[in-house]
Design an enzyme around this catalytic site. Structure first.
Site, PDB file in Angstrom:
ATOM      1  N   HIS A  10       0.828  -1.202   0.000  1.00 32.50           N
ATOM      2  CA  HIS A  10       0.000   0.000   0.000  1.00 32.50           C
ATOM      3  C   HIS A  10       0.871   1.265   0.000  1.00 32.50           C
ATOM      4  O   HIS A  10       2.009   1.219  -0.417  1.00 32.50           O
ATOM      5  CB  HIS A  10      -0.990  -0.041   1.165  1.00 32.50           C
ATOM      6  CG  HIS A  10      -1.775  -1.319   1.213  1.00 32.50           C
ATOM      7  ND1 HIS A  10      -2.799  -1.609   0.348  1.00 32.50           N
ATOM      8  CD2 HIS A  10      -1.646  -2.414   2.016  1.00 32.50           C
ATOM      9  CE1 HIS A  10      -3.292  -2.806   0.603  1.00 32.50           C
ATOM     10  NE2 HIS A  10      -2.601  -3.327   1.600  1.00 32.50           N
ATOM     11  N   GLU A  24      -2.452   0.647   7.861  1.00 30.30           N
ATOM     12  CA  GLU A  24      -1.579  -0.449   7.449  1.00 30.30           C
ATOM     13  C   GLU A  24      -0.361   0.042   6.680  1.00 30.30           C
ATOM     14  O   GLU A  24       0.759  -0.437   6.893  1.00 30.30           O
ATOM     15  CB  GLU A  24      -2.348  -1.449   6.586  1.00 30.30           C
ATOM     16  CG  GLU A  24      -1.489  -2.637   6.158  1.00 30.30           C
ATOM     17  CD  GLU A  24      -2.134  -3.533   5.128  1.00 30.30           C
ATOM     18  OE1 GLU A  24      -1.463  -4.466   4.655  1.00 30.30           O
ATOM     19  OE2 GLU A  24      -3.313  -3.284   4.780  1.00 30.30           O
ATOM     20  N   HIS A  79       2.784  -6.959   4.923  1.00 29.06           N
ATOM     21  CA  HIS A  79       1.434  -6.452   5.106  1.00 29.06           C
ATOM     22  C   HIS A  79       0.961  -6.663   6.551  1.00 29.06           C
ATOM     23  O   HIS A  79       1.574  -7.407   7.323  1.00 29.06           O
ATOM     24  CB  HIS A  79       0.460  -7.175   4.167  1.00 29.06           C
ATOM     25  CG  HIS A  79       0.595  -6.765   2.739  1.00 29.06           C
ATOM     26  ND1 HIS A  79      -0.264  -5.894   2.124  1.00 29.06           N
ATOM     27  CD2 HIS A  79       1.515  -7.118   1.798  1.00 29.06           C
ATOM     28  CE1 HIS A  79       0.114  -5.715   0.861  1.00 29.06           C
ATOM     29  NE2 HIS A  79       1.193  -6.450   0.638  1.00 29.06           N
ATOM     30  N   GLU A 144       1.657 -11.504   6.552  1.00 35.70           N
ATOM     31  CA  GLU A 144       0.562 -10.762   7.188  1.00 35.70           C
ATOM     32  C   GLU A 144       0.850 -10.754   8.683  1.00 35.70           C
ATOM     33  O   GLU A 144       0.701 -11.780   9.362  1.00 35.70           O
ATOM     34  CB  GLU A 144      -0.783 -11.425   6.896  1.00 35.70           C
ATOM     35  CG  GLU A 144      -1.204 -11.379   5.438  1.00 35.70           C
ATOM     36  CD  GLU A 144      -1.868 -10.055   5.046  1.00 35.70           C
ATOM     37  OE1 GLU A 144      -1.821  -9.107   5.851  1.00 35.70           O
ATOM     38  OE2 GLU A 144      -2.433  -9.978   3.940  1.00 35.70           O
TER      39      GLU A 144
END
Length: 265
Positions: A10, A24, A79, A144
């Protein structure tokens, strides 16, 4: 020279998941920068590029095209999860392709090393059809690191010390996966983090067990002073004092009294 491409997910006008006062994109970038710094400060035999080093917008195509054109040997996308769960998980591409066995082998090393450094629930090693895993021509994985919408996970992600632990897991996982040699200081000086000093070796070994339960590797060093022998538990040895201070802070947060000493090889 191993080429490692770090991809903090992102960024810019794409915040990723949002929860508990966290974005995030910001946490991803912090972990990735810390991972890069640990690898740069402590290891050699590698070159690192990042998809971004600040809060900018970058498309998925731009990221994978850049890594492919550079000829990266490994692509690691970082992430934070969302959706009501908790814990850590990692992914590789779920398709059938040459090199999948090697991709999984490398991912397993990185995943297992991260789990040695954090106290997240292990949600497992998974596969998915993510762009950054599908469109890269080199082995690639995606991590993650906790759930941003879980209050307990988010509280950990707000701790700089905990982010240091996540980053160290990523960095040491990559170093192990690619057999990167540690840097040697010309003057041979290391900063050791001592997590206990005992007159009885069994007590030092008991401390080692406690450290292991918290995910810290350690070893016992014999130290003689003024005619007395001590068994010191070394919970980290670093060429950079800043990294030793990070470890010292993490140990103290986990309830271990610790201090830093210098050691000349």
């Amino acid at each position: 020279m191993v080429k490692i491409y770090l991809d903090p997910g992102h960024g810019g006008n794409d915040p990723g998941a949002i929860g508990n006062g966290l974005y995030e994109k910001d946490v991803n970038l912090t972990i990735a920068l810390k991972t890069r710094n640990i690898l740069t400060d402590e290891y050699e035999g590698h070159d690192i590029r990042m998809s971004r080093t600040s809060d900018v917008t970058k498309s998925l195509d731009a990221r994978t095209d850049e890594a492919n054109a550079w000829g990266a040997d490994y692509y690691l996308s970082i992430h934070i999860n969302a959706g009501g769960g908790t814990g850590f998980e990692s992914y590789i591409y779920n398709g059938s392709y040459p090199g999948k066995q090697e991709t999984d082998r490398l991912r397993n090393i990185i995943h297992n090393t991260i789990m040695q450094h954090v106290d997240f629930q292990d949600r497992g090693k998974k596969e998915a059809n993510f762009h950054v895993l599908r469109e890269t021509v080199m082995p690639a994985s995606l991590t993650e690191n906790g759930f941003i919408d879980n209050p307990n996970d988010a509280e950990k992600l707000k701790s700089d010390t905990f982010l240091n632990r996540i980053a160290r897991g990523h960095a040491e996982g990559l170093a192990q996966a690619f057999n990167l040699p540690r840097k040697e200081q010309l003057d041979g000086v290391f900063y050791r983090v001592i997590a206990g000093s005992f007159l009885v070796r069994e007590n030092a070994e008991e401390q080692q067990n406690k450290l292991q339960q918290k995910g810290y590797d350690s070893f016992v060093d014999i130290f003689d002073q003024d005619g007395t022998r001590y068994f010191r538990v070394v919970a980290g040895s670093f060429t950079d004092r800043a990294n030793a201070e990070i470890r010292e802070t993490a140990l103290k947060e986990d309830g271990f009294d610790s201090f830093i000493t210098t050691y000349k090889n």
